[in-house]
Structure formats: structure tokens, C-alpha cells
Design a protein around this motif. Structure first.
Motif, PDB file in Angstrom:
ATOM      1  N   LEU A 130       0.816  -1.214   0.000  1.00 21.57           N
ATOM      2  CA  LEU A 130       0.000   0.000   0.000  1.00 21.57           C
ATOM      3  C   LEU A 130       0.846   1.258   0.000  1.00 21.57           C
ATOM      4  CD1 LEU A 130      -2.983  -0.651   0.038  1.00 21.57           C
ATOM      5  CD2 LEU A 130      -3.127   0.265   2.353  1.00 21.57           C
ATOM      6  N   PHE A 131       2.040   1.182   0.594  1.00 22.16           N
ATOM      7  CA  PHE A 131       2.924   2.345   0.722  1.00 22.16           C
ATOM      8  C   PHE A 131       4.308   2.005   0.174  1.00 22.16           C
ATOM      9  CE2 PHE A 131      -0.310   2.967   3.942  1.00 22.16           C
ATOM     10  CZ  PHE A 131      -0.601   4.330   3.834  1.00 22.16           C
ATOM     11  N   CYS A 233      -7.586   7.536  -0.897  1.00 20.62           N
ATOM     12  CA  CYS A 233      -7.178   7.121  -2.233  1.00 20.62           C
ATOM     13  C   CYS A 233      -8.300   6.261  -2.823  1.00 20.62           C
ATOM     14  CB  CYS A 233      -5.879   6.326  -2.167  1.00 20.62           C
ATOM     15  SG  CYS A 233      -5.347   5.647  -3.755  1.00 20.62           S
ATOM     16  N   ARG A 237      -5.900  -0.444  -5.862  1.00 23.25           N
ATOM     17  CA  ARG A 237      -4.619  -0.866  -5.288  1.00 23.25           C
ATOM     18  C   ARG A 237      -4.284  -0.135  -3.989  1.00 23.25           C
ATOM     19  NH1 ARG A 237      -2.545   1.872 -10.002  1.00 23.25           N
ATOM     20  NH2 ARG A 237      -1.488   3.818  -9.484  1.00 23.25           N
ATOM     21  N   CYS A 238      -5.147   0.793  -3.584  1.00 21.02           N
ATOM     22  CA  CYS A 238      -4.964   1.473  -2.293  1.00 21.02           C
ATOM     23  C   CYS A 238      -5.732   0.781  -1.171  1.00 21.02           C
ATOM     24  CB  CYS A 238      -5.418   2.927  -2.396  1.00 21.02           C
ATOM     25  SG  CYS A 238      -4.339   3.973  -3.398  1.00 21.02           S
ATOM     26  N   ARG A 239      -6.244  -0.409  -1.440  1.00 17.60           N
ATOM     27  CA  ARG A 239      -7.022  -1.150  -0.448  1.00 17.60           C
ATOM     28  C   ARG A 239      -6.381  -2.504  -0.180  1.00 17.60           C
ATOM     29  NH1 ARG A 239     -11.776   1.740  -0.806  1.00 17.60           N
ATOM     30  NH2 ARG A 239     -11.841   3.015  -2.685  1.00 17.60           N
ATOM     31  N   VAL A 252      -7.633   1.147   3.948  1.00 20.72           N
ATOM     32  CA  VAL A 252      -7.534   1.965   2.745  1.00 20.72           C
ATOM     33  C   VAL A 252      -6.481   3.038   2.999  1.00 20.72           C
ATOM     34  CG1 VAL A 252      -9.407   3.519   3.455  1.00 20.72           C
ATOM     35  CG2 VAL A 252      -8.807   3.339   1.047  1.00 20.72           C
ATOM     36  N   ARG A 253      -5.686   3.302   1.993  1.00 20.97           N
ATOM     37  CA  ARG A 253      -4.636   4.311   2.120  1.00 20.97           C
ATOM     38  C   ARG A 253      -5.254   5.706   2.118  1.00 20.97           C
ATOM     39  NH1 ARG A 253       1.099   5.046  -1.047  1.00 20.97           N
ATOM     40  NH2 ARG A 253       1.399   7.224  -0.493  1.00 20.97           N
ATOM     41  N   THR A 254      -4.788   6.533   3.041  1.00 26.56           N
ATOM     42  CA  THR A 254      -5.279   7.905   3.129  1.00 26.56           C
ATOM     43  C   THR A 254      -4.116   8.871   3.315  1.00 26.56           C
ATOM     44  OG1 THR A 254      -5.592   7.729   5.529  1.00 26.56           O
ATOM     45  CG2 THR A 254      -7.487   7.231   4.150  1.00 26.56           C
ATOM     46  N   ASP A 255      -4.394  10.127   3.006  1.00 26.82           N
ATOM     47  CA  ASP A 255      -3.472  11.227   3.309  1.00 26.82           C
ATOM     48  C   ASP A 255      -4.125  12.105   4.356  1.00 26.82           C
ATOM     49  OD1 ASP A 255      -1.386  10.654   1.463  1.00 26.82           O
ATOM     50  OD2 ASP A 255      -2.645  11.411  -0.155  1.00 26.82           O
TER      51      ASP A 255
END
Length: 278
Positions: A130-131, A233, A237-239, A252-255
Motif C-alpha cells: 500500500l505504501f 485514495c 490498489r490502495c485497499r 484503505v490508504r489515506t493522506d
């Protein structure tokens, strides 16, 4: 005498090969133009940054005043994989978390807090897909973060009723979390109040450098909360899914865009943090 003449001739020849006065003036003019363009570009970027920061602060303040936070329906939509117009437009969603006060530190004259509902993962191989920045330790903004350093915010979890009629998390219940690079470890969020600082360790998250009398005044009613602005995101692919101590985790990827600290007893905002970059 002949040798001296040769040396003088060579010196004159070298001087004649140098730039003319016109060429020097042209070079000076080009350098002045370059410096002016650089100054104008720096001013443009600074104006854009100031506008962006002010817009994010205004949005966070409006959310605080109206308590306009993510609903369960919003959370379900985010984790459904559906790319809504709001997600596509990089909408900022706000959540509110409780702050738990630690014992006042008289030696450093600070009041520290733990963020309830946030988990610090100092080493997490599971989040590498994810990162990708975790593999190099470099964040997207160019700063350096601790390798494998992730923060999880629990947005929702499966609950059950205990014998006292209270809702508690199920022992093996699912959690839906927002995953972020650990912003406590690098300068991602600009602070509007210098007396508030992030704590990079595992046991404390945020500290307020204040007198013990003021700290007691604001912590005795246990009404301090933290509002977090998150940008999700939207792409698949951000999950990811994984398991932690029998808990299925949907992440889930977040900013992180902004953070506000305030008292719900008084409605007063005590600290503001905002992300300056895009």
C-alpha cells in the motif's frame, strides 16, 4: 628581452580572447532575468501554498463548528470500492477521536495525550504494497519518514453488547481503518500553535507545553477531542485486507490533510495543524 616580449604578447592575446564588454553586459542581463523569474516563481508558489492552507483551515473549522463528520454510510461507500464523485474530487472527510490525557510531566512542563482509536505500527511489512515509500523510507513530499512506520485510524468496528448492556468491540470483530504514513515522525503538518508538538514515540502521541494549572483546567472534564481531516485514495490498489490478533482488518490508504484539537465542553479550538503541500 625577447622572452619578455613573448610573455607580453601572450598576455595580450589571452586578454583579447576574453568576453567583450557587450558580452559581459548580455550575461549580466540574462542572470538578472533568471533571478527575477525565480523570484516571481517563488512568490507564485508561496501564494498558492497560502491559499491552499487557508482553504484547508477554513474547511476544518467549518467541520468543527458543525460537527460534520463521516457517517457510517460514508465509511461503507469508501470501503465498497465505488469511486464516487466526492472521492474522485479528493474530498476531505473528517472524523473525531478522543484524547486521553497522560500524567502531567513536571520535568518538561508538558501535558501529553494518547489518541484513542489510533494504532501506531512501528514495523509493518503488511503495508508495503500500500505504501511503496516504506521500502525506501522516503515520503511523496520528499521528507524522510521512519521506515515501516504506519498509523491506523479505526473508522468502524464490529461491536457486541456485554452483560452490562454496553456496546464493546467483538473479540474477533472486523475493523475498517484508514492507514497513513506516520506524520508524527516527519514535518508533514505545519502547526499554527508552537506550544503543541507531536511525540514520535509509541506511548504518547501529542504534547502541549503549558503550565500544570492550565493543563488541569483543560483536562479535568475529559472533553478534549481531536478532529482529523482525511483524503482517501479511490483506486483499488490502495485497499487491502489482513488479520491482526483475530481481527479481520480492511484498510484503505489515506493522506492526512488537517488536525484540530479542541474542547467539546467549551467549543474552543486549542491547536491546528495543516498540510501545506498538495
Amino acid at each position: 628581452m625577447f622572452r619578455i616580449t613573448i610573455l607580453i604578447f601572450c598576455a595580450l592575446a589571452v586578454a583579447a580572447c576574453g568576453p567583450s564588454k557587450e558580452e559581459l553586459r548580455r550575461q549580466q542581463l540574462l542572470e538578472a532575468q533568471r533571478l527575477e523569474q525565480a523570484r516571481l516563481e517563488a512568490e507564485r508558489l508561496a501564494a498558492e501554498r497560502d491559499t491552499r492552507v487557508q482553504a484547508r483551515l477554513n474547511e476544518a473549522r467549518d467541520a468543527w463548528d458543525s460537527a460534520d463528520y463521516m457517517s457510517e454510510g460514508d465509511i461503507d461507500t469508501v470501503f465498497s470500492g465505488t469511486i464516487t464523485p466526492e472521492l474522485r474530487a479528493a474530498k476531505t472527510y473528517f472524523v473525531e477521536l478522543e484524547l486521553q490525557a497522560a500524567k502531567y510531566n513536571y520535568g518538561e512542563r508538558k501535558q501529553s495525550f494518547v489518541i484513542v482509536g489510533m494504532r501506531n505500527l512501528p514495523s509493518s511489512e503488511v503495508y508495503r504494497p500500500l505504501f511503496p515509500a516504506l521500502q525506501t523510507g522516503n515520503t511523496a513530499s520528499g521528507s524522510t519518514a521512519s521506515a515501516n512506520s504506519i498509523l491506523e485510524f479505526t473508522l468502524k468496528n464490529q461491536q457486541t453488547e456485554n452483560r452490562l448492556g454496553q456496546l464493546v468491540e467483538k473479540d474477533d470483530g472486523q475493523r475498517w481503518v484508514a492507514a497513513n504514513l506516520n506524520f508524527k515522525d516527519y514535518d508533514l503538518l505545519a502547526t499554527m500553535q508552537s506550544s503543541w508538538r507531536w511525540e514520535p514515540g509509541l506511548f504518547e502521541d501529542l504534547s502541549w507545553y503549558i503550565s500544570p494549572e492550565k493543563a488541569y483546567e483543560h483536562t479535568t472534564d475529559r472533553a478534549l477531542t481531536m478532529q482529523v481531516g482525511l483524503r482517501f485514495c479511490p483506486i483499488q490498489r490502495c485497499r487491502m485486507e489482513y488479520q491482526y490478533r483475530k481481527h479481520p482488518i480492511s484498510a484503505v490508504r489515506t493522506d492526512i490533510i488537517s488536525v484540530m484539537v479542541g474542547s467539546r465542553a467549551t467549543g474552543r479550538v486549542l491547536a491546528e495543524f495543516v498540510r501545506e503541500d498538495k
